[in-house]
Design a protein around this motif. Structure first.
Motif, PDB file in Angstrom:
ATOM      1  N   ALA A 125       0.826  -1.213   0.000  1.00  0.00           N
ATOM      2  CA  ALA A 125       0.000   0.000   0.000  1.00  0.00           C
ATOM      3  C   ALA A 125       0.858   1.259   0.000  1.00  0.00           C
ATOM      4  CB  ALA A 125      -0.938  -0.017   1.202  1.00  0.00           C
ATOM      5  N   ASP A 126       1.932   1.254   0.810  1.00  0.00           N
ATOM      6  CA  ASP A 126       2.812   2.425   0.902  1.00  0.00           C
ATOM      7  C   ASP A 126       3.483   2.713  -0.441  1.00  0.00           C
ATOM      8  OD1 ASP A 126       4.550   4.471   2.032  1.00  0.00           O
ATOM      9  OD2 ASP A 126       6.124   2.946   2.061  1.00  0.00           O
ATOM     10  N   LEU A 127       4.079   1.698  -1.043  1.00  0.00           N
ATOM     11  CA  LEU A 127       4.788   1.909  -2.302  1.00  0.00           C
ATOM     12  C   LEU A 127       3.828   2.164  -3.460  1.00  0.00           C
ATOM     13  CD1 LEU A 127       7.583  -0.762  -1.840  1.00  0.00           C
ATOM     14  CD2 LEU A 127       7.914   1.718  -1.982  1.00  0.00           C
ATOM     15  N   ALA A 128       2.655   1.561  -3.417  1.00  0.00           N
ATOM     16  CA  ALA A 128       1.665   1.835  -4.455  1.00  0.00           C
ATOM     17  C   ALA A 128       1.280   3.307  -4.452  1.00  0.00           C
ATOM     18  CB  ALA A 128       0.431   0.953  -4.238  1.00  0.00           C
ATOM     19  N   THR A 129       1.103   3.856  -3.244  1.00  0.00           N
ATOM     20  CA  THR A 129       0.792   5.281  -3.135  1.00  0.00           C
ATOM     21  C   THR A 129       1.961   6.133  -3.620  1.00  0.00           C
ATOM     22  OG1 THR A 129      -0.706   4.882  -1.275  1.00  0.00           O
ATOM     23  CG2 THR A 129       0.151   7.118  -1.531  1.00  0.00           C
ATOM     24  N   ALA A 130       3.177   5.752  -3.220  1.00  0.00           N
ATOM     25  CA  ALA A 130       4.363   6.532  -3.584  1.00  0.00           C
ATOM     26  C   ALA A 130       4.572   6.547  -5.101  1.00  0.00           C
ATOM     27  CB  ALA A 130       5.597   5.974  -2.880  1.00  0.00           C
ATOM     28  N   PHE A 131       4.359   5.409  -5.755  1.00  0.00           N
ATOM     29  CA  PHE A 131       4.540   5.322  -7.210  1.00  0.00           C
ATOM     30  C   PHE A 131       3.308   5.771  -7.990  1.00  0.00           C
ATOM     31  CE2 PHE A 131       8.131   2.391  -6.364  1.00  0.00           C
ATOM     32  CZ  PHE A 131       9.032   2.837  -7.322  1.00  0.00           C
ATOM     33  N   GLY A 132       2.152   5.821  -7.322  1.00  0.00           N
ATOM     34  CA  GLY A 132       0.918   6.144  -8.030  1.00  0.00           C
ATOM     35  C   GLY A 132       0.453   4.999  -8.898  1.00  0.00           C
ATOM     36  N   ARG A 228      13.209   9.590   2.624  1.00  0.00           N
ATOM     37  CA  ARG A 228      12.439   8.980   1.528  1.00  0.00           C
ATOM     38  C   ARG A 228      12.714   9.836   0.284  1.00  0.00           C
ATOM     39  NH1 ARG A 228       7.554   6.072   0.299  1.00  0.00           N
ATOM     40  NH2 ARG A 228       8.463   4.458   1.652  1.00  0.00           N
ATOM     41  N   LYS A 229      13.479   9.273  -0.643  1.00  0.00           N
ATOM     42  CA  LYS A 229      13.845   9.969  -1.878  1.00  0.00           C
ATOM     43  C   LYS A 229      12.956   9.479  -3.008  1.00  0.00           C
ATOM     44  CE  LYS A 229      17.141   9.059  -5.083  1.00  0.00           C
ATOM     45  NZ  LYS A 229      18.457   8.624  -5.565  1.00  0.00           N
ATOM     46  N   THR A 230      12.284  10.406  -3.670  1.00  0.00           N
ATOM     47  CA  THR A 230      11.389  10.072  -4.778  1.00  0.00           C
ATOM     48  C   THR A 230      11.897  10.744  -6.043  1.00  0.00           C
ATOM     49  OG1 THR A 230       9.515   9.958  -3.233  1.00  0.00           O
ATOM     50  CG2 THR A 230       9.008  10.117  -5.583  1.00  0.00           C
ATOM     51  N   SER A 231      12.204   9.931  -7.065  1.00  0.00           N
ATOM     52  CA  SER A 231      12.704  10.456  -8.335  1.00  0.00           C
ATOM     53  C   SER A 231      11.581  10.446  -9.364  1.00  0.00           C
ATOM     54  CB  SER A 231      13.874   9.605  -8.842  1.00  0.00           C
ATOM     55  OG  SER A 231      14.947   9.643  -7.924  1.00  0.00           O
ATOM     56  N   ILE A 232      11.440  11.549 -10.086  1.00  0.00           N
ATOM     57  CA  ILE A 232      10.332  11.752 -11.014  1.00  0.00           C
ATOM     58  C   ILE A 232      10.899  12.070 -12.396  1.00  0.00           C
ATOM     59  CG2 ILE A 232       8.287  13.168 -11.490  1.00  0.00           C
ATOM     60  CD1 ILE A 232       8.470  13.685  -8.290  1.00  0.00           C
ATOM     61  N   SER A 233      10.350  11.437 -13.424  1.00  0.00           N
ATOM     62  CA  SER A 233      10.868  11.573 -14.786  1.00  0.00           C
ATOM     63  C   SER A 233      10.326  12.816 -15.466  1.00  0.00           C
ATOM     64  CB  SER A 233      10.492  10.345 -15.613  1.00  0.00           C
ATOM     65  OG  SER A 233       9.099  10.370 -15.898  1.00  0.00           O
ATOM     66  N   ASN A 234      10.846  13.058 -16.673  1.00  0.00           N
ATOM     67  CA  ASN A 234      10.340  14.162 -17.488  1.00  0.00           C
ATOM     68  C   ASN A 234       8.860  14.008 -17.800  1.00  0.00           C
ATOM     69  OD1 ASN A 234      12.696  15.628 -17.692  1.00  0.00           O
ATOM     70  ND2 ASN A 234      13.395  14.613 -19.558  1.00  0.00           N
ATOM     71  N   ASP A 235       8.377  12.765 -17.820  1.00  0.00           N
ATOM     72  CA  ASP A 235       6.969  12.499 -18.112  1.00  0.00           C
ATOM     73  C   ASP A 235       6.082  12.619 -16.881  1.00  0.00           C
ATOM     74  OD1 ASP A 235       7.636  11.948 -20.759  1.00  0.00           O
ATOM     75  OD2 ASP A 235       7.998   9.825 -20.327  1.00  0.00           O
ATOM     76  N   GLU A 237       6.279  10.732 -14.195  1.00  0.00           N
ATOM     77  CA  GLU A 237       6.100   9.456 -13.509  1.00  0.00           C
ATOM     78  C   GLU A 237       7.146   9.284 -12.412  1.00  0.00           C
ATOM     79  OE1 GLU A 237       4.280   5.929 -15.974  1.00  0.00           O
ATOM     80  OE2 GLU A 237       6.116   6.634 -16.938  1.00  0.00           O
ATOM     81  N   VAL A 238       6.746   8.674 -11.307  1.00  0.00           N
ATOM     82  CA  VAL A 238       7.708   8.302 -10.268  1.00  0.00           C
ATOM     83  C   VAL A 238       8.472   7.084 -10.772  1.00  0.00           C
ATOM     84  CG1 VAL A 238       7.990   7.433  -7.918  1.00  0.00           C
ATOM     85  CG2 VAL A 238       6.331   9.253  -8.392  1.00  0.00           C
TER      86      VAL A 238
END
Length: 268
Positions: A125-132, A228-235, A237-238
Protein backbone atom coordinates in the motif's frame (compact mmCIF):
# COMPACT_ATOMS: atom_id res chain seq x y z
CA UNK A 1 21.90 26.30 35.22
CA UNK A 2 22.78 22.96 33.62
CA UNK A 3 21.95 19.83 35.55
CA UNK A 4 24.85 18.00 37.21
CA UNK A 5 24.73 15.10 34.79
CA UNK A 6 24.85 17.55 31.84
CA UNK A 7 27.99 19.18 33.28
CA UNK A 8 29.65 15.79 33.78
CA UNK A 9 28.71 14.70 30.25
CA UNK A 10 29.94 18.01 28.80
CA UNK A 11 33.35 17.63 30.45
CA UNK A 12 33.81 14.02 29.28
CA UNK A 13 32.54 14.95 25.81
CA UNK A 14 35.12 17.74 25.59
CA UNK A 15 37.88 15.35 26.65
CA UNK A 16 36.82 12.98 23.86
CA UNK A 17 36.52 15.61 21.12
CA UNK A 18 39.87 17.16 22.11
CA UNK A 19 41.47 13.69 21.87
CA UNK A 20 42.46 13.70 25.54
CA UNK A 21 40.42 10.49 25.63
CA UNK A 22 41.15 8.58 22.43
CA UNK A 23 39.00 6.05 20.52
CA UNK A 24 39.19 2.71 22.31
CA UNK A 25 40.29 4.22 25.65
CA UNK A 26 38.56 2.78 28.68
CA UNK A 27 36.81 5.26 30.96
CA UNK A 28 37.40 5.07 34.72
CA UNK A 29 34.90 3.01 36.77
CA UNK A 30 31.73 4.73 37.95
CA UNK A 31 33.02 4.91 41.54
CA UNK A 32 36.13 6.76 40.36
CA UNK A 33 34.05 9.19 38.31
CA UNK A 34 31.80 9.79 41.34
CA UNK A 35 34.83 10.87 43.35
CA UNK A 36 36.33 12.91 40.51
CA UNK A 37 33.17 14.93 39.90
CA UNK A 38 31.80 14.86 43.46
CA UNK A 39 28.40 13.57 42.42
CA UNK A 40 26.12 10.63 43.16
CA UNK A 41 26.07 7.36 41.23
CA UNK A 42 22.75 8.23 39.58
CA UNK A 43 24.29 11.41 38.14
CA UNK A 44 27.19 9.48 36.61
CA UNK A 45 24.83 6.93 35.11
CA UNK A 46 22.65 9.64 33.55
CA UNK A 47 25.77 11.28 32.09
CA UNK A 48 26.94 7.94 30.67
CA UNK A 49 23.50 7.27 29.17
CA UNK A 50 23.60 10.66 27.43
CA UNK A 51 27.10 10.11 26.04
CA UNK A 52 26.13 6.64 24.87
CA UNK A 53 23.05 7.99 23.07
CA UNK A 54 25.30 10.56 21.37
CA UNK A 55 27.59 7.70 20.23
CA UNK A 56 30.60 9.08 22.13
CA UNK A 57 31.00 5.96 24.27
CA UNK A 58 30.08 2.30 24.17
CA UNK A 59 29.41 0.14 27.24
CA UNK A 60 30.51 -3.49 27.00
CA UNK A 61 28.97 -5.83 29.55
CA UNK A 62 31.59 -7.27 31.87
CA UNK A 63 34.41 -5.16 30.42
CA UNK A 64 33.61 -1.51 31.03
CA UNK A 65 32.93 1.72 29.16
CA UNK A 66 35.04 2.73 26.18
CA UNK A 67 35.40 5.75 23.92
CA UNK A 68 33.62 4.95 20.65
CA UNK A 69 35.83 4.26 17.68
CA UNK A 70 35.60 7.13 15.20
CA UNK A 71 33.39 6.28 12.27
CA UNK A 72 33.14 7.75 8.80
CA UNK A 73 30.88 10.76 8.49
CA UNK A 74 28.87 11.45 5.35
CA UNK A 75 28.56 15.05 4.10
CA UNK A 76 25.58 15.09 1.76
CA UNK A 77 24.39 18.20 -0.11
CA UNK A 78 21.47 18.79 -2.41
CA UNK A 79 23.71 19.55 -5.40
CA UNK A 80 24.59 15.83 -5.34
CA UNK A 81 21.72 14.93 -7.67
CA UNK A 82 22.76 17.37 -10.39
CA UNK A 83 26.32 16.04 -10.04
CA UNK A 84 24.97 12.53 -10.64
CA UNK A 85 22.91 13.67 -13.62
CA UNK A 86 25.87 15.47 -15.21
CA UNK A 87 27.81 12.19 -15.06
CA UNK A 88 25.23 10.25 -17.07
CA UNK A 89 26.79 11.35 -20.37
CA UNK A 90 30.42 10.80 -19.31
CA UNK A 91 32.52 7.95 -20.75
CA UNK A 92 32.37 4.78 -18.65
CA UNK A 93 35.96 5.06 -17.42
CA UNK A 94 35.55 8.65 -16.28
CA UNK A 95 32.20 7.95 -14.63
CA UNK A 96 33.69 4.99 -12.76
CA UNK A 97 36.55 7.06 -11.38
CA UNK A 98 34.39 8.56 -8.62
CA UNK A 99 31.05 7.53 -7.17
CA UNK A 100 28.62 9.20 -4.81
CA UNK A 101 30.04 7.48 -1.70
CA UNK A 102 33.52 8.72 -2.53
CA UNK A 103 32.16 12.22 -3.05
CA UNK A 104 30.17 12.19 0.20
CA UNK A 105 32.99 10.84 2.38
CA UNK A 106 36.16 12.02 0.67
CA UNK A 107 37.49 8.44 0.66
CA UNK A 108 38.85 6.55 -2.38
CA UNK A 109 36.73 3.91 -4.11
CA UNK A 110 38.74 0.97 -2.75
CA UNK A 111 37.84 2.02 0.83
CA UNK A 112 34.33 0.56 0.63
CA UNK A 113 32.64 -2.77 1.06
CA UNK A 114 29.46 -2.42 -0.99
CA UNK A 115 26.87 -5.19 -0.78
CA UNK A 116 23.80 -5.16 -3.04
CA UNK A 117 20.86 -7.51 -2.72
CA UNK A 118 18.15 -7.67 -5.41
CA UNK A 119 14.73 -9.30 -5.29
CA UNK A 120 11.55 -9.03 -7.30
CA UNK A 121 8.59 -7.94 -5.23
CA UNK A 122 5.21 -6.24 -5.52
CA UNK A 123 4.02 -2.83 -4.40
CA UNK A 124 2.39 -2.78 -0.97
CA UNK A 125 0.00 0.00 0.00
CA UNK A 126 2.81 2.43 0.90
CA UNK A 127 4.79 1.91 -2.30
CA UNK A 128 1.67 1.83 -4.46
CA UNK A 129 0.79 5.28 -3.14
CA UNK A 130 4.36 6.53 -3.58
CA UNK A 131 4.54 5.32 -7.21
CA UNK A 132 0.92 6.14 -8.03
CA UNK A 133 0.21 2.57 -9.14
CA UNK A 134 -2.03 -0.28 -8.06
CA UNK A 135 -1.08 -2.55 -5.18
CA UNK A 136 0.64 -5.65 -6.50
CA UNK A 137 2.45 -3.82 -9.31
CA UNK A 138 5.76 -5.67 -9.98
CA UNK A 139 8.83 -3.91 -8.57
CA UNK A 140 12.54 -4.54 -8.21
CA UNK A 141 13.69 -4.11 -4.62
CA UNK A 142 17.38 -3.30 -4.22
CA UNK A 143 19.05 -3.18 -0.82
CA UNK A 144 22.46 -1.51 -0.65
CA UNK A 145 24.72 -1.59 2.41
CA UNK A 146 27.79 0.65 2.26
CA UNK A 147 30.58 0.16 4.79
CA UNK A 148 34.15 1.41 5.12
CA UNK A 149 36.31 -1.72 5.13
CA UNK A 150 38.05 -0.88 8.40
CA UNK A 151 34.73 -0.40 10.21
CA UNK A 152 32.41 -3.07 11.55
CA UNK A 153 29.05 -1.57 10.58
CA UNK A 154 27.66 0.16 7.47
CA UNK A 155 27.30 3.93 7.50
CA UNK A 156 24.29 3.84 5.18
CA UNK A 157 21.57 1.40 4.21
CA UNK A 158 19.42 2.14 1.16
CA UNK A 159 16.33 0.25 0.05
CA UNK A 160 15.50 1.32 -3.50
CA UNK A 161 12.46 0.30 -5.54
CA UNK A 162 12.14 0.55 -9.32
CA UNK A 163 9.11 -0.36 -11.42
CA UNK A 164 9.79 -3.61 -13.28
CA UNK A 165 7.99 -2.40 -16.40
CA UNK A 166 10.21 0.69 -16.55
CA UNK A 167 13.45 -1.27 -16.66
CA UNK A 168 12.55 -4.55 -18.39
CA UNK A 169 14.29 -3.46 -21.62
CA UNK A 170 17.66 -3.82 -19.91
CA UNK A 171 18.10 -7.21 -18.16
CA UNK A 172 21.35 -5.99 -16.56
CA UNK A 173 19.26 -3.79 -14.26
CA UNK A 174 17.79 -6.92 -12.64
CA UNK A 175 21.20 -8.53 -12.10
CA UNK A 176 22.45 -8.42 -8.50
CA UNK A 177 25.96 -9.28 -9.67
CA UNK A 178 25.97 -5.94 -11.50
CA UNK A 179 24.72 -4.01 -8.46
CA UNK A 180 27.81 -1.83 -8.44
CA UNK A 181 27.19 0.42 -11.38
CA UNK A 182 29.29 3.47 -12.11
CA UNK A 183 27.04 6.49 -12.22
CA UNK A 184 24.27 5.15 -10.01
CA UNK A 185 20.53 5.01 -10.58
CA UNK A 186 20.27 8.03 -12.87
CA UNK A 187 22.67 6.42 -15.33
CA UNK A 188 20.95 3.05 -14.98
CA UNK A 189 17.59 4.62 -15.83
CA UNK A 190 19.14 6.44 -18.78
CA UNK A 191 19.91 3.04 -20.38
CA UNK A 192 16.16 2.49 -20.78
CA UNK A 193 15.46 6.03 -21.97
CA UNK A 194 14.35 7.53 -18.63
CA UNK A 195 15.62 10.97 -17.62
CA UNK A 196 15.12 12.09 -14.04
CA UNK A 197 13.71 15.63 -13.98
CA UNK A 198 13.00 16.14 -10.28
CA UNK A 199 13.94 14.55 -6.96
CA UNK A 200 12.04 15.08 -3.74
CA UNK A 201 13.50 14.24 -0.32
CA UNK A 202 11.48 13.88 2.86
CA UNK A 203 13.92 13.77 5.78
CA UNK A 204 13.09 13.00 9.39
CA UNK A 205 14.90 12.00 12.57
CA UNK A 206 13.55 9.15 14.67
CA UNK A 207 14.71 6.45 17.10
CA UNK A 208 16.38 3.41 15.54
CA UNK A 209 14.36 0.23 15.35
CA UNK A 210 15.85 -2.87 16.95
CA UNK A 211 16.87 -4.17 13.51
CA UNK A 212 18.53 -0.86 12.62
CA UNK A 213 20.36 -0.78 15.96
CA UNK A 214 21.80 -4.23 15.24
CA UNK A 215 22.60 -3.27 11.64
CA UNK A 216 24.47 -0.08 12.54
CA UNK A 217 25.95 -1.37 15.83
CA UNK A 218 24.27 1.35 17.87
CA UNK A 219 22.22 1.38 21.05
CA UNK A 220 18.50 0.61 20.51
CA UNK A 221 16.58 3.88 20.44
CA UNK A 222 19.59 5.92 19.28
CA UNK A 223 18.66 8.57 16.71
CA UNK A 224 18.82 7.85 13.00
CA UNK A 225 18.16 10.07 10.01
CA UNK A 226 15.72 8.62 7.46
CA UNK A 227 15.21 10.00 3.96
CA UNK A 228 12.44 8.98 1.53
CA UNK A 229 13.85 9.97 -1.88
CA UNK A 230 11.39 10.07 -4.78
CA UNK A 231 12.70 10.46 -8.33
CA UNK A 232 10.33 11.75 -11.01
CA UNK A 233 10.87 11.57 -14.79
CA UNK A 234 10.34 14.16 -17.49
CA UNK A 235 6.97 12.50 -18.11
CA UNK A 236 5.90 13.12 -14.52
CA UNK A 237 6.10 9.46 -13.51
CA UNK A 238 7.71 8.30 -10.27
CA UNK A 239 10.62 6.13 -11.40
CA UNK A 240 12.37 5.36 -8.10
CA UNK A 241 11.41 5.35 -4.44
CA UNK A 242 14.44 4.97 -2.19
CA UNK A 243 14.60 4.87 1.60
CA UNK A 244 18.00 5.86 3.01
CA UNK A 245 18.90 5.48 6.69
CA UNK A 246 22.02 6.70 8.52
CA UNK A 247 22.96 6.77 12.21
CA UNK A 248 22.47 10.41 13.21
CA UNK A 249 26.11 10.88 14.22
CA UNK A 250 27.31 9.80 10.76
CA UNK A 251 25.41 12.16 8.45
CA UNK A 252 25.41 15.90 7.81
CA UNK A 253 22.87 17.31 5.35
CA UNK A 254 23.53 20.64 3.65
CA UNK A 255 20.83 22.36 1.62
CA UNK A 256 21.64 25.35 -0.55
CA UNK A 257 18.86 27.40 -2.15
CA UNK A 258 19.63 30.09 -4.69
CA UNK A 259 17.27 33.05 -4.29
CA UNK A 260 16.11 35.40 -7.00
CA UNK A 261 16.81 39.08 -6.59
CA UNK A 262 14.01 41.24 -5.22
CA UNK A 263 11.83 42.61 -7.99
CA UNK A 264 11.64 46.36 -8.09
CA UNK A 265 9.66 48.45 -10.47
CA UNK A 266 7.37 51.34 -11.00
CA UNK A 267 4.17 50.94 -9.03
CA UNK A 268 2.51 53.38 -11.37
Amino acid sequence: MAAKFDRVAADIRQRITSNDLKPGDRLPPETTLMEEYGVALGTIRRAMALLEAEQHIVRVHGRGTFVQQRRTRVERSNDRYQWEKDRVALPDEERAAEGASERDTGLPADSFDFKPRYERTEADADLATAFGVAEGTPLLRRTFRTRVKEETAPFQVTISHLRADHIEKNPDLFDEAKGWWAGGTQHQLSTVGIEVARIEDRVLARPATSDEAAEFDITPGSPVVADRKTSISNDGEVVEVADNVWPADRIALTFTTNLEANRTGDDG
